[in-house]
Design a protein around this motif. Structure first.
Motif, PDB file in Angstrom:
ATOM      1  N   VAL A 145      22.656   7.090  19.165  1.00 31.31           N
ATOM      2  CA  VAL A 145      24.013   7.430  18.725  1.00 31.31           C
ATOM      3  C   VAL A 145      24.710   8.109  19.885  1.00 31.31           C
ATOM      4  CG1 VAL A 145      25.417   8.736  17.087  1.00 31.31           C
ATOM      5  CG2 VAL A 145      23.233   7.731  16.351  1.00 31.31           C
ATOM      6  N   CYS A 146      25.906   7.657  20.209  1.00 30.72           N
ATOM      7  CA  CYS A 146      26.648   8.208  21.338  1.00 30.72           C
ATOM      8  C   CYS A 146      28.041   8.608  20.866  1.00 30.72           C
ATOM      9  CB  CYS A 146      26.750   7.178  22.466  1.00 30.72           C
ATOM     10  SG  CYS A 146      27.563   7.787  23.959  1.00 30.72           S
ATOM     11  N   ILE A 147      28.422   9.858  21.133  1.00 25.09           N
ATOM     12  CA  ILE A 147      29.767  10.344  20.823  1.00 25.09           C
ATOM     13  C   ILE A 147      30.566  10.268  22.112  1.00 25.09           C
ATOM     14  CG2 ILE A 147      31.102  12.253  19.868  1.00 25.09           C
ATOM     15  CD1 ILE A 147      28.352  13.303  18.778  1.00 25.09           C
ATOM     16  N   ASP A 148      31.516   9.355  22.176  1.00 25.70           N
ATOM     17  CA  ASP A 148      32.212   9.109  23.435  1.00 25.70           C
ATOM     18  C   ASP A 148      33.547   8.430  23.150  1.00 25.70           C
ATOM     19  OD1 ASP A 148      32.921   8.100  26.147  1.00 25.70           O
ATOM     20  OD2 ASP A 148      30.868   8.650  26.628  1.00 25.70           O
ATOM     21  N   PRO A 149      34.622   8.849  23.829  1.00 27.69           N
ATOM     22  CA  PRO A 149      35.914   8.178  23.607  1.00 27.69           C
ATOM     23  C   PRO A 149      36.031   6.832  24.304  1.00 27.69           C
ATOM     24  CG  PRO A 149      36.153   9.923  25.236  1.00 27.69           C
ATOM     25  CD  PRO A 149      34.740  10.009  24.725  1.00 27.69           C
ATOM     26  N   ARG A 150      34.995   6.449  25.072  1.00 27.59           N
ATOM     27  CA  ARG A 150      35.007   5.164  25.779  1.00 27.59           C
ATOM     28  C   ARG A 150      33.640   4.503  25.674  1.00 27.59           C
ATOM     29  NH1 ARG A 150      38.639   8.209  27.637  1.00 27.59           N
ATOM     30  NH2 ARG A 150      40.633   7.295  28.216  1.00 27.59           N
ATOM     31  N   LEU A 151      33.625   3.209  26.004  1.00 26.79           N
ATOM     32  CA  LEU A 151      32.346   2.513  26.036  1.00 26.79           C
ATOM     33  C   LEU A 151      31.686   2.770  27.384  1.00 26.79           C
ATOM     34  CD1 LEU A 151      32.843  -0.923  24.256  1.00 26.79           C
ATOM     35  CD2 LEU A 151      31.386   0.976  23.550  1.00 26.79           C
TER      36      LEU A 151
END
Length: 712
Positions: free
Chosen positions: A427-433
């Motif tokens: 799981v990654c919390i990030d505003p971009r890929l």
């Protein structure tokens, strides 16, 4: 009839891309940031802003900004999913993994960007405590864990450090604050408006010493620049210590009060003469002697280090010797002096003229399956891939990544990618890929910095004076995003676990607002939260009046250990290590740029010149290799290779190659340079913190093979 023009509204806030926390003015039109200006009324940054901060509109509204969360399908595609659904599914999958494999099958990786939001680190840790897992990792152990190792082996003086504001000498090693806005140790030195800060300090008489293999932008402003061969910092600092001690320039009173083993330190560094330093480091003997005289001759000032020291070979030793240099010169506050009290929103911790002795928790704390022990509750990030890949009942099967990009940042890129791809749940919390997000099973799209309420509680150590600032949200977030902290709150609630925050258990049935949490976090501060919210440019709190107090009963006998046996053994190794490595005549060092902080900013169109990270060499090295600017080359190390271009750079020492880290992409359509971690490995990791060499890497540079037009 001409269409009506949108009204431009100016809002006040502060940037949260790095520790500088510069005050900004945002011109907003139609709900979008049109322009970012430095806030000239800001008491700390004084109108300064950097290139990446001024491109905040692109970071918030760019075409690659994620405005909804995603779930990976069985075919490997990411499809939109509401955050509330993603949280529930993630909680269910984590619960099943823990039920089958135990809590240590779950890990949390906390990245740099998480630390610039006041609420996220606390809520992330609160959720993680509820899992019962020991598998906590962060970027601190990617580039700064040597500082923790020093406290483990030397101890800590609790009176506080001398301040840049009234120093007459300062030494910066392996850090370039004119570009990075970071003086190295989180002590408020050269963080805000760095060029103005350094020039003003020089004008009032401060003498600046810079240690760096490159004539950096900061080195160009220094009185003395020592340019050691990459990776030889430890020997250089041992040589400085020898000169200070043999010439009796040390602070005898401070050492008598607080140092247990000064004779052992003097004996260990005795062989490191200026001639030895010149042979190993390449630093002229006269320059070394001058630096020792200038630093020890000052009345006040510190030696501080950055990632150039902490990511290199023998970094634990180098960092220890820098700390020893500060100790023997007595660069700490004494009983009765004004305490370095920058706590405004956080709880005041009294300074005392005493030593917290070495803890050696690294031989007592949780021992992982890889044989490494936790330091300050964290496992070294250098073993994360092994924690995932090595077979065993408690191997990591689920990883939550908050505000970081381990696929780009961790050493041994091929192994790291293999580990991340093998997880049962990522799981990654990030505003971009980001590269990590591309591999994730769930990508949680968070609010960006101007879409959330915040204050500067966790940034206070980086400010030169007691200061605090609050900002409300100044942009309306897209409807599909969620605050980072709220993700962890909801995940804990969906898992049936309580969340403890600021000394109280939060009710999962009534989620708090961000302002409520920010107020709780500031309860023990000296500026009321209501006063803070009414001061848009922030509050200068002024001196607290706190003084360094006397030692507590029973603590007067505690002493710092400047030369324990394992440090002595590391120094012997550093003095006898053979150089150069056969087949790899050059040393690659990583460098920072103004336009990006780690991988943040590298994808903003037009921000990074050339949108890539070429290898920079001294013109004489390029000529010897028969290469010109822009030539295609292969850079090789024992761990791997990258193909890139070269450019001439006269600021780089001969024999040295420099590249910026955290570039490259897993998407072949993106032309974002190359990732230098393809050249790093995890072999040869140091004791205690499992820190591999991530700068000063032995490499070769050779012309890239030309494509054969007849092939195929």
């Amino acid at each position: 009839m001409a269409p009506a023009r949108e009204t431009t509204e100016r809002r006040i806030s502060y940037c949260r891309l790095c520790a500088s926390s510069c005050g900004v003015l945002l011109d907003i039109e139609g709900g979008r940031v049109q322009r970012v200006l430095g806030d000239a009324r800001h008491p700390i940054s004084g109108g300064y802003s950097c290139p990446k901060g001024r491109r905040a509109g692109d970071l918030a509204h760019g075409p690659d900004r994620l405005t909804t969360s995603f779930r990976r399908t069985r075919t490997g595609q990411h499809t939109p999913v509401p955050a509330v659904v993603a949280v529930r599914e993630i909680a269910d999958r984590l619960g099943a993994l823990v039920a089958r494999h135990g809590p240590d099958s779950v890990a949390l990786f906390m990245g740099t960007q998480q630390n610039f939001a006041a609420l996220t680190p606390m809520l992330a840790r609160a959720w993680f405590r509820g899992t019962g897992s020991h598998k906590l990792f962060s970027t601190m152990t990617v580039d700064q864990s040597a500082k923790w190792v020093v406290a483990e082996r030397m101890g800590t003086y609790l009176g506080g450090r001398q301040r840049f504001e009234d120093a007459d000498v300062w030494l910066l090693a392996g850090t370039n604050p004119i570009v990075s806005g970071n003086g190295g140790d989180g002590d408020g030195a050269v963080v805000q408006n760095p060029s103005v800060t350094v020039r003003a300090a020089r004008a009032r008489g401060l003498r600046l010493i810079v240690v760096d293999p490159r004539r950096t932008e900061t080195a160009a402003l220094a009185d003395l620049h020592l340019a050691p061969r990459p990776g030889t910092d430890a020997v250089l600092f041992a040589g400085l210590l020898r000169l200070v001690l043999t010439e009796r320039r040390h602070d005898a009173d401070f050492c008598a009060r607080y140092v247990a083993d000064l004779p052992a330190l003097a004996a260990a560094v005795a062989p490191v003469t200026p001639a030895v330093v010149h042979r190993i480091c390449g630093v002229p003997e006269d320059d070394l002697s001058a630096a020792a005289r200038v630093f020890a001759g000052g009345q006040r000032g510190m030696a501080t280090t950055g990632t150039g020291v902490c990511m290199g070979p023998h970094s634990n030793l180098a960092e220890h010797l820098v700390a020893a240099l500060n100790v023997v010169c007595g660069r700490y506050l004494r009983e009765g002096e004004r305490a370095d009290d920058r706590a405004v929103l956080t709880r005041h911790i009294p300074a005392r003229a005493e030593v917290a002795p070495p803890t050696r928790n690294s031989v007592q704390g949780f021992r992982s399956r890889t044989g490494v022990r936790a330091i300050r509750g964290e496992l070294p990030s250098g073993v994360l891939a092994d924690e995932i890949l090595a077979p065993g009942p408690d191997r990591v099967r689920a990883l939550i990544v908050s505000g970081g990009n381990p696929a780009a940042a961790l050493p041994g890129r091929a192994k790291t990618l293999r580990a991340l791809r093998s997880l049962d749940l990522l799981v990654c919390i990030d505003p971009r890929l980001s590269d990590t997000a591309r591999l994730a099973d769930y990508v949680i799209a968070p609010t960006t910095m101007y879409e959330r309420a915040d204050h500067t509680a966790i940034m206070e150590p980086f400010f030169p004076r007691p200061f605090a600032q609050y900002t409300p949200p100044v942009l309306e977030p897209p409807p599909g995003v969620i605050d980072d902290w709220r993700f962890f709150f909801d995940l804990a609630a969906a898992s049936g676990r309580p969340v403890k925050f600021a000394g109280r258990i939060l009710d999962p049935r009534r989620p708090p607002t961000a302002d409520e949490l920010l107020a709780m976090l500031a309860e023990r501060g000296r500026v009321p939260f209501g006063e803070l919210t009414g001061a848009p440019h922030g509050v200068l709190a002024g001196p607290s009046g706190a003084l360094v107090g006397p030692p507590e009963p029973g603590a007067a006998g505690h002493r710092l250990r400047t030369m324990p046996d394992d440090v002595r053994a590391e120094l012997r190794d550093a003095l006898t290590e053979s150089v150069p490595a056969p087949g790899f005549p050059l040393r690659l060092i990583v460098r920072r740029i103004r336009e990006a902080i780690n991988s943040t900013g590298t994808r903003v169109p037009g921000l990074v010149p050339g949108a890539t990270n070429p290898a920079a060499l001294h013109p004489t090295d390029l000529a010897a290799l028969g290469l010109g600017d822009g030539a295609s080359v292969t850079v090789r190390s024992a761990a791997g290779r990258v193909r890139t271009t070269v450019r001439a750079d006269a600021t780089v020492s001969p024999g040295t190659v420099t590249m910026t880290h955290c570039f490259g992409s897993l998407d072949p359509e993106e032309e974002l340079g190359v990732n230098v971690n393809a050249l790093t490995g995890t072999a040869g990791a140091q004791a205690i913190n499992a820190m591999p060499t991530m700068t000063a890497i032995p490499v070769s540079v050779e012309p890239a093979p030309r494509p054969n037009p007849e092939a195929g």
